[in-house]
Design a protein around this motif. Structure first.
Motif, PDB file in Angstrom:
ATOM      1  N   ASN A 125       0.791  -1.232   0.000  1.00 24.62           N
ATOM      2  CA  ASN A 125       0.000   0.000   0.000  1.00 24.62           C
ATOM      3  C   ASN A 125       0.825   1.285   0.000  1.00 24.62           C
ATOM      4  N   TYR A 126       2.150   1.195   0.042  1.00 19.59           N
ATOM      5  CA  TYR A 126       2.983   2.400  -0.036  1.00 19.59           C
ATOM      6  C   TYR A 126       3.588   2.543  -1.439  1.00 19.59           C
ATOM      7  N   ALA A 127       3.631   3.772  -1.929  1.00 14.56           N
ATOM      8  CA  ALA A 127       4.219   4.025  -3.253  1.00 14.56           C
ATOM      9  C   ALA A 127       4.831   5.425  -3.268  1.00 14.56           C
ATOM     10  N   VAL A 128       5.522   5.728  -4.358  1.00 21.76           N
ATOM     11  CA  VAL A 128       6.258   6.993  -4.474  1.00 21.76           C
ATOM     12  C   VAL A 128       5.813   7.739  -5.732  1.00 21.76           C
ATOM     13  N   ALA A 129       5.752   9.067  -5.613  1.00 18.25           N
ATOM     14  CA  ALA A 129       5.433   9.921  -6.771  1.00 18.25           C
ATOM     15  C   ALA A 129       6.558  10.917  -7.000  1.00 18.25           C
ATOM     16  N   ALA A 130       6.861  11.153  -8.275  1.00 18.04           N
ATOM     17  CA  ALA A 130       7.714  12.283  -8.640  1.00 18.04           C
ATOM     18  C   ALA A 130       6.838  13.536  -8.652  1.00 18.04           C
ATOM     19  N   GLN A 131       7.482  14.691  -8.596  1.00 17.99           N
ATOM     20  CA  GLN A 131       6.714  15.946  -8.572  1.00 17.99           C
ATOM     21  C   GLN A 131       6.638  16.617  -9.943  1.00 17.99           C
ATOM     22  N   ASN A 132       7.277  15.990 -10.946  1.00 13.78           N
ATOM     23  CA  ASN A 132       7.270  16.570 -12.293  1.00 13.78           C
ATOM     24  C   ASN A 132       7.931  15.589 -13.254  1.00 13.78           C
ATOM     25  N   ILE A 133       7.620  15.709 -14.536  1.00 15.95           N
ATOM     26  CA  ILE A 133       8.431  15.094 -15.593  1.00 15.95           C
ATOM     27  C   ILE A 133       8.532  16.091 -16.745  1.00 15.95           C
ATOM     28  N   HIS A 134       9.444  15.822 -17.662  1.00 18.56           N
ATOM     29  CA  HIS A 134       9.464  16.575 -18.918  1.00 18.56           C
ATOM     30  C   HIS A 134       8.535  15.875 -19.902  1.00 18.56           C
ATOM     31  N   GLU A 135       7.956  16.656 -20.809  1.00 24.07           N
ATOM     32  CA  GLU A 135       6.996  16.066 -21.761  1.00 24.07           C
ATOM     33  C   GLU A 135       7.679  15.293 -22.889  1.00 24.07           C
ATOM     34  N   MET A 165      12.936   7.427 -17.163  1.00 22.95           N
ATOM     35  CA  MET A 165      13.862   7.359 -16.011  1.00 22.95           C
ATOM     36  C   MET A 165      13.105   6.962 -14.743  1.00 22.95           C
ATOM     37  N   LEU A 166      11.931   7.552 -14.557  1.00 25.26           N
ATOM     38  CA  LEU A 166      11.147   7.256 -13.346  1.00 25.26           C
ATOM     39  C   LEU A 166      10.689   5.797 -13.346  1.00 25.26           C
ATOM     40  N   VAL A 167      10.203   5.343 -14.491  1.00 23.76           N
ATOM     41  CA  VAL A 167       9.711   3.963 -14.563  1.00 23.76           C
ATOM     42  C   VAL A 167      10.852   2.991 -14.282  1.00 23.76           C
ATOM     43  N   ASP A 168      12.021   3.265 -14.849  1.00 20.48           N
ATOM     44  CA  ASP A 168      13.167   2.379 -14.627  1.00 20.48           C
ATOM     45  C   ASP A 168      13.583   2.370 -13.148  1.00 20.48           C
ATOM     46  N   ALA A 169      13.317   3.479 -12.461  1.00 24.35           N
ATOM     47  CA  ALA A 169      13.656   3.552 -11.033  1.00 24.35           C
ATOM     48  C   ALA A 169      12.550   2.975 -10.149  1.00 24.35           C
ATOM     49  N   GLY A 170      11.500   2.455 -10.768  1.00 20.63           N
ATOM     50  CA  GLY A 170      10.432   1.804 -10.000  1.00 20.63           C
ATOM     51  C   GLY A 170       9.378   2.758  -9.469  1.00 20.63           C
ATOM     52  N   ILE A 171       9.365   3.984  -9.966  1.00 20.38           N
ATOM     53  CA  ILE A 171       8.390   4.977  -9.483  1.00 20.38           C
ATOM     54  C   ILE A 171       7.055   4.762 -10.185  1.00 20.38           C
ATOM     55  N   GLU A 172       5.967   4.850  -9.405  1.00 24.40           N
ATOM     56  CA  GLU A 172       4.647   4.511  -9.950  1.00 24.40           C
ATOM     57  C   GLU A 172       3.816   5.736 -10.341  1.00 24.40           C
ATOM     58  N   TYR A 173       3.993   6.861  -9.636  1.00 20.04           N
ATOM     59  CA  TYR A 173       3.111   8.024  -9.832  1.00 20.04           C
ATOM     60  C   TYR A 173       3.916   9.273 -10.173  1.00 20.04           C
ATOM     61  N   VAL A 174       3.221  10.259 -10.757  1.00 23.28           N
ATOM     62  CA  VAL A 174       3.822  11.590 -10.945  1.00 23.28           C
ATOM     63  C   VAL A 174       2.728  12.649 -10.740  1.00 23.28           C
ATOM     64  N   ILE A 175       3.069  13.652  -9.941  1.00 27.21           N
ATOM     65  CA  ILE A 175       2.141  14.772  -9.717  1.00 27.21           C
ATOM     66  C   ILE A 175       2.259  15.729 -10.901  1.00 27.21           C
ATOM     67  N   LEU A 176       1.143  16.046 -11.542  1.00 29.27           N
ATOM     68  CA  LEU A 176       1.162  16.970 -12.689  1.00 29.27           C
ATOM     69  C   LEU A 176       0.062  18.017 -12.527  1.00 29.27           C
ATOM     70  N   GLY A 177       0.337  19.223 -13.010  1.00 29.33           N
ATOM     71  CA  GLY A 177      -0.685  20.276 -12.986  1.00 29.33           C
ATOM     72  C   GLY A 177      -0.790  20.995 -11.654  1.00 29.33           C
ATOM     73  N   HIS A 178       0.183  20.795 -10.767  1.00 27.85           N
ATOM     74  CA  HIS A 178       0.102  21.474  -9.469  1.00 27.85           C
ATOM     75  C   HIS A 178       0.090  22.992  -9.677  1.00 27.85           C
ATOM     76  N   SER A 179      -0.659  23.702  -8.861  1.00 30.81           N
ATOM     77  CA  SER A 179      -0.813  25.161  -9.057  1.00 30.81           C
ATOM     78  C   SER A 179       0.526  25.890  -8.932  1.00 30.81           C
ATOM     79  N   GLU A 180       1.441  25.341  -8.122  1.00 33.67           N
ATOM     80  CA  GLU A 180       2.751  26.015  -8.019  1.00 33.67           C
ATOM     81  C   GLU A 180       3.514  25.914  -9.338  1.00 33.67           C
ATOM     82  N   ARG A 181       3.392  24.810 -10.030  1.00 32.26           N
ATOM     83  CA  ARG A 181       4.063  24.696 -11.339  1.00 32.26           C
ATOM     84  C   ARG A 181       3.316  25.514 -12.404  1.00 32.26           C
ATOM     85  N   ARG A 182       1.991  25.601 -12.268  1.00 34.90           N
ATOM     86  CA  ARG A 182       1.253  26.470 -13.204  1.00 34.90           C
ATOM     87  C   ARG A 182       1.694  27.921 -12.997  1.00 34.90           C
ATOM     88  N   ASP A 183       1.826  28.338 -11.731  1.00 36.01           N
ATOM     89  CA  ASP A 183       2.137  29.746 -11.430  1.00 36.01           C
ATOM     90  C   ASP A 183       3.613  30.088 -11.624  1.00 36.01           C
TER      91      ASP A 183
END
Ligand code: PEP
Length: 251
Positions: A58-68, A82-100
């Motif tokens: 039930n525990y997993a890890v998310a990156a906070q960004n990727i390049h398109e 790179m993230l997939v190869d490192a075993g990362i399952e999630y990525v946060i996208l569209g966060h308001s701080e990255r929009r701003d």
């Protein structure tokens, strides 16, 4: 399948030593969470935290960004592969701080979502209105547009992999939380949009998280709303005891 998720967004906080200690403390406080728990950690800590949580159900890890883009001359960026190869399952996208602060608009976020999904990463897609929009009563128009522009071009199989986080910008890091009713109303609206575009099966299985000053003291009542499937937690995810309490508050 449970829709329940509690995700922490550490942003640009914690050194690798602090991050390691934080996760170890949370794992010892909640060794078997009844909800999916995701740590959104700074890039330099991704592999370390993934190694610590691997083997903990039930525990997993998310990156906070990727390049398109897939790869290439993009100094300082991290690709989906790179993230997939490192075993990362999630990525946060569209966060308001990255929009701003990074000028990310819905078109760019849509490209990043598509790239993430093509590589098998699960996006946590953030949307939410600013204070003036809420005060003018236009929050559904704005959030509706964000959902449409970012998600409507996905195919149904891709949409099944997406987690949505509704984060009213006026509630992020301000100590101001949306009322339970405000959260439920917007979550139900988002679910109706997903139903209209992708059908009720997909909509009923989509996790829609609330984000914006979630704390141990308000988590249980927010999570009790029928369309609030958990939270994306910023500040309070940096305190082990507090984050553990929020995990326990999940349905
Ligand atoms: C966030 O940045 O995703 C967030 C919800 O922050 P906070 O919980 O600190 O309001």
């Amino acid at each position: 399948m449970s829709r329940s998720i509690v995700a922490g967004n550490w942003k640009m906080n914690t050194t690798p030593s602090e991050g390691k200690a934080l996760v170890q403390k949370i794992l010892s406080e909640v060794p078997q969470p009844g909800t999916r728990v995701i740590f959104g950690v700074p890039a330099i800590q991704l592999m370390q935290i993934q190694q610590i949580v691997s083997g903990h159900a039930n525990y997993a890890v998310a990156a906070q960004n990727i390049h398109e883009k897939e790869s290439g001359a993009y100094t300082g960026e991290i690709s989906a592969a790179m993230l997939v190869d490192a075993g990362i399952e999630y990525v946060i996208l569209g966060h308001s701080e990255r929009r701003d602060y990074n000028g990310e608009d819905d078109d760019l976020i849509n490209l990043k979502l598509t790239t993430a999904l093509e590589h098998g990463l699960k996006p946590i897609y953030c949307c939410g209105e600013k204070l003036d929009i809420r005060e003018a009563g236009n929050q559904e128009v704005v959030v509706g547009r964000q959902i449409e522009q970012a998600l409507y071009s996905l195919d149904p199989e891709q949409m099944k992999q997406v987690v949505i986080a509704y984060e009213p910008v006026w509630a992020i890091g301000t100590g101001k939380t949306a009322t339970n009713e405000q959260a439920q109303q917007m979550h139900a609206y988002i679910r109706r949009m997903i139903t209209n575009q992708f059908g009720s099966d997909i909509a009923n299985n989509t996790s829609i998280l609330y984000g914006g000053s979630v704390k141990p003291g308000n988590a249980a009542e927010l999570f009790a709303e029928s369309d609030v499937d958990g939270g994306l937690v910023g500040g309070a995810s940096l305190d082990a005891a507090g984050f553990a309490a929020i995990i326990r508050a999940a349905r």
